[in-house]
Structure formats: C-alpha cells, structure tokens
Design a protein around this motif. Structure first.
Motif, PDB file in Angstrom:
ATOM      1  N   LEU A   1       0.830  -1.207   0.000  1.00 62.27           N
ATOM      2  CA  LEU A   1       0.000   0.000   0.000  1.00 62.27           C
ATOM      3  C   LEU A   1       0.865   1.258   0.000  1.00 62.27           C
ATOM      4  O   LEU A   1       0.573   2.226  -0.705  1.00 62.27           O
ATOM      5  N   GLY A   2       1.933   1.218   0.793  1.00 67.62           N
ATOM      6  CA  GLY A   2       2.848   2.360   0.831  1.00 67.62           C
ATOM      7  C   GLY A   2       3.487   2.604  -0.520  1.00 67.62           C
ATOM      8  O   GLY A   2       3.589   3.753  -0.968  1.00 67.62           O
ATOM      9  N   ARG A   3       3.905   1.522  -1.182  1.00 67.97           N
ATOM     10  CA  ARG A   3       4.515   1.654  -2.513  1.00 67.97           C
ATOM     11  C   ARG A   3       3.516   2.198  -3.515  1.00 67.97           C
ATOM     12  O   ARG A   3       3.849   3.076  -4.327  1.00 67.97           O
ATOM     13  N   VAL A   4       2.285   1.695  -3.468  1.00 66.96           N
ATOM     14  CA  VAL A   4       1.230   2.165  -4.381  1.00 66.96           C
ATOM     15  C   VAL A   4       0.958   3.645  -4.148  1.00 66.96           C
ATOM     16  O   VAL A   4       0.802   4.421  -5.107  1.00 66.96           O
ATOM     17  N   PHE A   5       0.913   4.048  -2.887  1.00 74.98           N
ATOM     18  CA  PHE A   5       0.640   5.454  -2.567  1.00 74.98           C
ATOM     19  C   PHE A   5       1.756   6.354  -3.081  1.00 74.98           C
ATOM     20  O   PHE A   5       1.484   7.419  -3.654  1.00 74.98           O
ATOM     21  N   ILE A   6       3.014   5.938  -2.903  1.00 72.17           N
ATOM     22  CA  ILE A   6       4.152   6.743  -3.364  1.00 72.17           C
ATOM     23  C   ILE A   6       4.118   6.899  -4.886  1.00 72.17           C
ATOM     24  O   ILE A   6       4.307   7.999  -5.416  1.00 72.17           O
ATOM     25  N   LEU A   7       3.863   5.781  -5.597  1.00 75.60           N
ATOM     26  CA  LEU A   7       3.799   5.846  -7.058  1.00 75.60           C
ATOM     27  C   LEU A   7       2.630   6.707  -7.517  1.00 75.60           C
ATOM     28  O   LEU A   7       2.752   7.471  -8.478  1.00 75.60           O
ATOM     29  N   TRP A   8       1.495   6.571  -6.828  1.00 71.63           N
ATOM     30  CA  TRP A   8       0.325   7.396  -7.155  1.00 71.63           C
ATOM     31  C   TRP A   8       0.623   8.877  -6.943  1.00 71.63           C
ATOM     32  O   TRP A   8       0.282   9.715  -7.778  1.00 71.63           O
ATOM     33  N   TYR A   9       1.296   9.199  -5.856  1.00 70.83           N
ATOM     34  CA  TYR A   9       1.622  10.597  -5.545  1.00 70.83           C
ATOM     35  C   TYR A   9       2.580  11.159  -6.586  1.00 70.83           C
ATOM     36  O   TYR A   9       2.401  12.294  -7.058  1.00 70.83           O
ATOM     37  N   ARG A  10       3.586  10.383  -6.959  1.00 72.00           N
ATOM     38  CA  ARG A  10       4.552  10.845  -7.959  1.00 72.00           C
ATOM     39  C   ARG A  10       3.881  11.069  -9.306  1.00 72.00           C
ATOM     40  O   ARG A  10       4.140  12.076  -9.972  1.00 72.00           O
ATOM     41  N   ASN A  11       3.024  10.131  -9.699  1.00 70.61           N
ATOM     42  CA  ASN A  11       2.318  10.292 -10.976  1.00 70.61           C
ATOM     43  C   ASN A  11       1.379  11.487 -10.943  1.00 70.61           C
ATOM     44  O   ASN A  11       1.242  12.217 -11.933  1.00 70.61           O
ATOM     45  N   ASP A  12       0.736  11.699  -9.798  1.00 71.77           N
ATOM     46  CA  ASP A  12      -0.179  12.827  -9.654  1.00 71.77           C
ATOM     47  C   ASP A  12       0.574  14.149  -9.760  1.00 71.77           C
ATOM     48  O   ASP A  12       0.123  15.085 -10.423  1.00 71.77           O
ATOM     49  N   GLN A  13       1.745  14.201  -9.107  1.00 75.43           N
ATOM     50  CA  GLN A  13       2.573  15.409  -9.175  1.00 75.43           C
ATOM     51  C   GLN A  13       3.092  15.642 -10.592  1.00 75.43           C
ATOM     52  O   GLN A  13       3.111  16.773 -11.079  1.00 75.43           O
ATOM     53  N   LYS A  14       3.476  14.556 -11.237  1.00 73.04           N
ATOM     54  CA  LYS A  14       3.986  14.672 -12.605  1.00 73.04           C
ATOM     55  C   LYS A  14       2.898  15.165 -13.540  1.00 73.04           C
ATOM     56  O   LYS A  14       3.132  16.040 -14.388  1.00 73.04           O
ATOM     57  N   ASN A  15       1.690  14.612 -13.380  1.00 75.71           N
ATOM     58  CA  ASN A  15       0.563  15.039 -14.221  1.00 75.71           C
ATOM     59  C   ASN A  15       0.185  16.485 -13.949  1.00 75.71           C
ATOM     60  O   ASN A  15      -0.166  17.236 -14.866  1.00 75.71           O
TER      61      ASN A  15
END
Length: 307
Positions: free
Chosen positions: A271-285
């Motif tokens: 879950l932590g890994r998914v959240f980090i990847l989601w946050y990075r993608n959200d910031q990138k977008n």
C-alpha cells in the motif's frame, strides 16, 4: 529433541537445491545468452536478476531448509511458511522476470486466454482466497498432508494463484491490462478482508483442528512428506509434542496470528509503494498540466498581440 534425528536429507533437501540451481541457470541462459531468439528482448537489468535470485534463495529457505521440517511439526511454522511462500516470494518472482519474457510467455496461443482470465482482479482475488481457505479446512488439510503427490500439486496450484493475485498490482508489461492506482488500494484492502475469516477460525477456535498435528499416528504419516520412510521407521516418536512446549491449541492459535500479522505487514508495504507511485504520478501530471496551461496562455497572448 533435536531435528538432526531426521537426517540431512530431511533438513536440507539436497534435491531441491539441484532443481532451483537448474532453474536459476536456465533463467540466465534465457535472459542473457538466448534472449536474441525472442522478439523485442532487452538487456537483463540488475534489479531483475537480483529479484529472481532472491526469490530462488527464499524459496529454498522456506521449503528446503529446516523451516520446512519444522512446518510439519508445528502449525505455527506451517503458517510462517505459507505466509512467505504465498505473500512474499511471488512479488520478487514477478519483478525478477523481464517484461519481454513475460510478454513472450503470455502471448503463447493456449496460455494467453487462460492467463488473462485468471489475472482479472475479481477472479484472481477470489481464486486465491478460495484455495487458501479450502486448504485450511481440517478435513481437506489432513487429507492433502497425507499424500505427497497431492500435497505437491496443491502447493504448486496455490503458489500459482498467488502469482495471479499479485499480477494486477505489479504488472508493468506493455499492452497488458493495468489496474488504476486508486483501484489497487481497494484491491489490497479487499484481499486482507477476505482472507480474515479463515485466519479468525483458526485463531479463535476452542479446540485444535488438525489431526496431522495432534494425533501421533497421523502425524507420523504426514512426516513422510519431508522425511524418508526408512528414517522414520528407525525412530520411536509419539508426536510433535516432543519438539515444542506449546499445546496443539496454542500452536494453532499462534500460527493464525502470525499469518495475519505477516500478511498485514506485507500488504501495508505494498500500500505504501502504491501510494508513493500514485503521488509521484499525480505530481507529474499536475506539473505537465500546468506547463501545458502556460503554453496555451502564451499562445493566446501571442495571437492577441498579432491581431
């Protein structure tokens, strides 16, 4: 009583060492020497090689070392074995195989439709939970533990179901269906919830379930899964109580608790890994959208100026 009475073969599984070394060598031959025979193959990444080798080492530790012998003596160790075999090792196995090799395998004529069906999130999660829960029903568990062939087949099928369960979370293969980050949260939580009843029945039971850990004669028959019959015939043993101070009920309850704890830790890390990847993608977008908005504004200003 020391485990050494069961002999070297039972404690260290030399045949399994040979099997795992064979598959490890085959892995490097396919991904390095023979990779040019595959379409769209790429150079093996260091992280992929490390993940695969780590998975092979852990596989030996879990089902080839004295942990496997202890898993036939104590239910607690059986659940530790199950937790790592089904919830930990598949992660590194999936990551360790290069995407181009996954793609080449998945696209084989008879494998593709079956693989796509079994890795659908709903199918994958219910298949894994069903097989895990079915295995730990007392009558099913004791029946499987008394037949070496059936035990090996069911363990392999259960391991494959764990791979299918993890695939929607870890899949990065091009052109393969991918689960959205938000859906991954619900998928992991659903998995944790659905497996809870099986663990709860084990933890909160007032009586021990499994004859293979409570009845001396049945236990000795189950021990033939990891100890040669010739070795067992030379031993006079009454049951698993010779190797542990816990009662069968305490052993069973502790096994259920440990299984649930390990599961929660592993899923929390995912879950932590998914959240980090989601946050990075959200910031990138967000940065990309901001940049595009600025470009559009500049273009409008430029048009107004020229007009």
């Amino acid at each position: 009583m020391p485990l050494s009475i069961f002999g070297f073969r039972a404690m260290w599984s030399p045949i399994l060492i040979g099997v795992l070394v064979f598959f490890t060598v085959l892995y490097f031959l396919v991904t390095i020497k023979w990779r040019k025979d595959f379409e769209y193959s790429e150079k093996l990444k260091k992280g992929e090689a490390i993940s695969f080798v780590f998975a092979m080492i852990m596989l030996y530790v879990i089902i080839g070392s004295p942990i496997d012998l202890m898993a036939h003596i104590m239910f607690t160790m059986h659940m530790v074995q199950m937790a790592f075999l089904l919830l930990f090792i598949p992660i590194f196995f999936i990551i360790g195989i290069p995407n181009w090799l996954w793609k080449s395998t998945i696209n084989l004529p008879y494998i593709k439709p079956a693989f796509h069906f079994l890795t659908r999130p709903i199918i994958a999660i219910f298949l894994f939970v069903f097989l895990f829960s079915l295995y730990h029903l007392p009558t099913v568990f004791d029946f499987i533990k008394l037949d070496e062939t059936l035990h090996g087949i069911y363990t392999f099928v259960l391991f494959m179901s764990a791979l299918f369960m993890y695939w929607p979370l870890l899949n990065t293969v091009e052109d393969e269906p991918r689960m959205k980050d938000l859906n991954k949260f619900f998928y992991i939580i659903a998995n944790a919830i659905l497996i809870t009843p099986a663990c709860a029945l084990i933890i909160f039971s007032s009586t021990p379930f499994y004859s293979t850990y409570t009845d001396g004669e049945t236990w000795m028959k189950a021990m033939t899964l990891c100890v040669p019959s010739s070795t067992l015939q030379g031993l006079t043993l009454s049951g698993p109580e010779l190797f542990t101070n816990m009662s069968p009920l305490e052993d069973q309850q502790l096994g259920g608790v440990i299984m649930k704890i390990i599961q929660e830790i592993i899923f929390a890390c995912i879950l932590g890994r998914v959240f980090i990847l989601w946050y990075r993608n959200d910031q990138k977008n967000a940065d990309q959208m901001t940049e595009e908005a600025l470009k559009e504004r500049k273009r409008l200003y430029a048009n107004q100026y020229h007009n």
